[in-house]
Design an enzyme around this catalytic site. Structure first.
Site, mmCIF file in Angstrom:
data_model
loop_
_atom_site.group_PDB
_atom_site.id
_atom_site.type_symbol
_atom_site.label_atom_id
_atom_site.label_comp_id
_atom_site.label_asym_id
_atom_site.label_seq_id
_atom_site.Cartn_x
_atom_site.Cartn_y
_atom_site.Cartn_z
ATOM 1 N N ASP A 1 64.172 33.024 49.369
ATOM 2 C CA ASP A 1 62.843 33.351 48.831
ATOM 3 C C ASP A 1 62.148 32.124 48.247
ATOM 4 O O ASP A 1 60.935 32.109 48.117
ATOM 5 C CB ASP A 1 62.930 34.484 47.807
ATOM 6 C CG ASP A 1 63.947 34.230 46.705
ATOM 7 O OD1 ASP A 1 64.759 33.296 46.824
ATOM 8 O OD2 ASP A 1 63.914 34.975 45.708
ATOM 9 N N HIS A 2 62.922 31.080 47.910
ATOM 10 C CA HIS A 2 62.377 29.842 47.332
ATOM 11 C C HIS A 2 63.528 28.875 47.095
ATOM 12 O O HIS A 2 64.688 29.295 47.054
ATOM 13 C CB HIS A 2 61.679 30.112 45.992
ATOM 14 C CG HIS A 2 62.537 30.922 45.064
ATOM 15 N ND1 HIS A 2 63.593 30.368 44.368
ATOM 16 C CD2 HIS A 2 62.536 32.243 44.764
ATOM 17 C CE1 HIS A 2 64.176 31.320 43.660
ATOM 18 N NE2 HIS A 2 63.570 32.477 43.896
ATOM 19 N N HIS B 1 70.235 27.829 38.938
ATOM 20 C CA HIS B 1 69.615 27.684 37.613
ATOM 21 C C HIS B 1 70.545 26.937 36.659
ATOM 22 O O HIS B 1 70.094 26.217 35.780
ATOM 23 C CB HIS B 1 69.297 29.058 37.021
ATOM 24 C CG HIS B 1 68.001 29.648 37.519
ATOM 25 N ND1 HIS B 1 66.783 29.062 37.252
ATOM 26 C CD2 HIS B 1 67.743 30.765 38.243
ATOM 27 C CE1 HIS B 1 65.818 29.813 37.808
ATOM 28 N NE2 HIS B 1 66.379 30.833 38.424
ATOM 29 N N ASP C 1 69.078 34.257 47.650
ATOM 30 C CA ASP C 1 68.099 33.953 46.612
ATOM 31 C C ASP C 1 68.227 32.506 46.114
ATOM 32 O O ASP C 1 69.320 32.011 45.869
ATOM 33 C CB ASP C 1 68.268 34.912 45.438
ATOM 34 C CG ASP C 1 66.966 35.088 44.687
ATOM 35 O OD1 ASP C 1 66.446 36.205 44.670
ATOM 36 O OD2 ASP C 1 66.456 34.100 44.129
ATOM 37 N N SER D 1 61.152 35.112 41.711
ATOM 38 C CA SER D 1 61.768 36.004 42.702
ATOM 39 C C SER D 1 60.980 37.298 42.884
ATOM 40 O O SER D 1 61.002 37.882 43.961
ATOM 41 C CB SER D 1 63.207 36.339 42.315
ATOM 42 O OG SER D 1 64.023 35.217 42.512
ATOM 43 N N GLU E 1 70.906 41.149 49.935
ATOM 44 C CA GLU E 1 70.672 39.917 49.169
ATOM 45 C C GLU E 1 71.975 39.286 48.672
ATOM 46 O O GLU E 1 72.806 39.945 48.058
ATOM 47 C CB GLU E 1 69.789 40.189 47.942
ATOM 48 C CG GLU E 1 69.476 38.873 47.210
ATOM 49 C CD GLU E 1 68.879 39.044 45.820
ATOM 50 O OE1 GLU E 1 68.025 38.232 45.464
ATOM 51 O OE2 GLU E 1 69.276 39.970 45.077
ATOM 52 N N ASP F 1 71.060 31.802 43.455
ATOM 53 C CA ASP F 1 69.964 31.449 42.559
ATOM 54 C C ASP F 1 70.447 31.248 41.123
ATOM 55 O O ASP F 1 70.051 30.293 40.451
ATOM 56 C CB ASP F 1 68.926 32.572 42.611
ATOM 57 C CG ASP F 1 67.755 32.325 41.685
ATOM 58 O OD1 ASP F 1 66.934 31.433 42.004
ATOM 59 O OD2 ASP F 1 67.647 33.011 40.652
HETATM 60 ZN ZN LIG Z 1 64.556 34.275 43.912
#
Ligand SMILES: [Zn+2]
Length: 534
Positions: free
Chosen positions: A318-319, A280, A43, A83, A271, A276
């Site tokens: 996912d990004h 952040h 993620d 997400s 996952e 992720d």
């Molecule tokens: Zn995500």
């Protein structure tokens, strides 16, 4: 047809007729092993984080061996996805809006992609796990976050907002998934609706495990592992802070071992959730820690796929997140002669992530110097130590100090909209430059089902369908926080609770082949309900 099979077939036609033939044919050994898919998401992982993880490790990653293309990640309403929308795209093949899980968008801003049919908004759409289940495969989900978090939720549930973690938990429990491994036990037992889902899980015949050693010993074909109230520890922190939790590779390995016992094959979602979260917070140690842990899990999946020969593995983020860069303002002139060491050496000193280091911080912060040292900051000036001691955002300050020492830059504390790498392995694996929505199509095709058709059969509008047959319908709040769809006609009384796979007809309950969904507006059930109507 082999000669032996031809003779057997002819013999059984002569002796037994066609029914006996089918039975005899079914006993023939499989010539082709069943098809499996392992879908893995790291993620929020920009390619900069992967490159740094490689330098940090000092050699190629397992991911590097299976690079096959690129993926566009944007959502229906933004160039930068969250997400939930990303998981919906990767699991169902539909771009959607922020926070939506397994539902179509109500707002589309992508140029040229408007949907003119207002009925489509919020409609549930089937995911690849649901498809795998329908064709008889075993299924599993694995994550290092709460298992109810947006990405695993996208591969198993349908809710209007990712924040409905109690609804997500309930749908997962009634979804009939064979192996569920991750965190989030709090959403199973501490619930507004007072249901104890841990008991339901046990009643459903799962082997319940909550430590690494129990997981290792588990041998059932249905395992539910819940290893933390919320998320699991970062990989680098675990030995010191949560040694009883399994690694992502261990969970992946156990899930594969367990699911591969199914003769029809399996679908597994995995996952690496917290890359992720570290991004952040601009915490480079957390990002590298969990990219490497994810890479170990990829190694397990590819090793199985190599042995098996009929398993498709996909790994993707996912990004992007954080805009991480090797190089920042202070390297504007020096980048071309800045050796790898200058980036990696400061990071190697860290023993913990920001989250892990701060767990040791005393309330009066008298040990802030030791805590900074755990995060690799062993040569702070007195001014820097004082700044940390009185800071209102000590975590962010630790991250910023280390980034500066390692010549790293961050542009944001949020997600980013760049294209990402596609990694894949095995028969029919996806290659080239794709939309994120194309990946579930490839998985569905490989496993032998069609997602659009599946959506039409798993999610019919309950009100429309029952009223067409003369029923009077209502959506009522039967017990607190639990909505129930009711339909009555003459002597017949039907109840369908939301988030479960159950229909009750005149007091008698039946299991459905899918979960029932309330999207805030309409109620959706599997068309299988028709089989239970008098
Ligand atoms: Zn995500």
């Amino acid at each position: 047809m082999s000669k032996k099979l031809l003779i057997t077939t002819l013999a059984c036609i002569l002796l037994l007729g066609s029914v006996g033939c089918t039975e005899m044919k079914a006993q023939q050994p499989h010539t082709e092993s069943p098809r499996n898919v392992i879908m893995m998401v790291m993620d929020g992982t920009s390619s900069g984080a992967v490159a740094l993880a490689r330098w940090y490790k000092g050699r190629d990653l397992a991911l590097d061996q299976i690079l096959t293309g690129g993926v566009r990640t944007y959502s229906a309403e933004s160039a930068i996805t969250d997400s939930a929308a990303a998981a919906t795209a990767l699991a169902t093949g539909n771009k959607t809006d922020e926070h939506y899980i397994g539902l179509l968008p109500s707002k589309i801003t992508t140029p040229g992609k408007q949907d003119e049919n207002p009925k489509h908004a919020f409609m549930p759409v089937a995911n690849v796990l649901e498809g795998a289940k329908q064709v008889g495969k075993a299924t599993g989900i694995v994550a290092t976050s709460e298992i109810q978090h947006a990405t695993p939720a996208g591969f198993s549930t349908h809710v209007l907002s990712r924040k409905q973690q109690e609804d997500i938990a309930e749908q997962q429990v009634y979804q009939g998934i064979d192996v569920v491994l991750g965190g989030g036990s709090v959403h199973l037992t501490n619930r507004k609706d007072q249901e104890n889902l841990q008991n339901v899980i046990k009643e459903k015949g799962y082997q319940w495990v909550d430590t690494r050693s129990e997981l290792q010993k588990a041998n059932s074909t249905k395992i539910w592992g819940s290893f933390a109230e919320e998320s699991l520890a970062y990989d680098i922190d675990r030995p010191a802070t949560k040694p009883s939790e399994p690694t992502l590779a261990e969970m992946t390995n156990k899930a594969i071992q367990t699911l591969s016992k199914d003769k029809d094959g399996f679908f597994l979602f995995v996952e690496g959730s917290k890359i992720d979260w570290a991004a952040h917070k601009n915490d480079i140690v957390g990002m590298i820690s969990d990219v490497l842990a994810f890479d170990e899990a990829v190694k397990e999946a590819v090793a199985f796929a190599e042995r098996d020969g009929n398993t498709m593995v996909i790994a993707v983020t996912d990004h992007g997140n954080s805009g991480i860069s090797m190089g920042n303002r202070q390297t504007s002139r020096s980048y071309a002669h800045t050796p790898v060491e200058s980036f990696i050496q400061p990071l190697k000193k860290a023993k913990r992530t920001v989250e892990g280091a701060l767990q040791d911080l005393k309330e009066d912060r008298s040990n802030i110097k030791q805590v900074a040292q755990l995060y690799g900051l062993d040569d702070l000036s007195n001014n820097e130590v004082r700044m940390l001691k009185y800071s209102n955002h000590v975590g962010a300050d630790l991250s910023a100090l280390l980034a500066k020492k390692a010549n790293l830059g961050f542009t944001t504390g949020g997600h980013t909209g760049e294209d990402v790498f596609l990694y894949a392995y095995g028969p029919s694996h996806p290659t080239g430059y794709l939309e994120n929505t194309e990946l579930p199509e490839k998985m569905a095709e490989f496993m032998g089902f069609n997602l659009e058709k599946l959506s039409q059969s798993l999610f019919i509008n309950a009100k429309e369908s029952f009223e067409k047959q003369g029923y009077v319908t209502k959506i009522v709040q039967k017990e607190q926080y639990n909505l129930v769809f009711t339909a009555t006609k003459g002597e017949v009384s039907i109840e369908i609770p939301t988030n479960k796979n159950i229909i009750t007809v005149n007091g008698k309950s039946h299991s459905l082949n899918g979960i029932s969904i309330f999207n805030g507006r309409d109620f959706f059930v599997s068309e299988q309900v028709k089989e239970f109507l008098p």
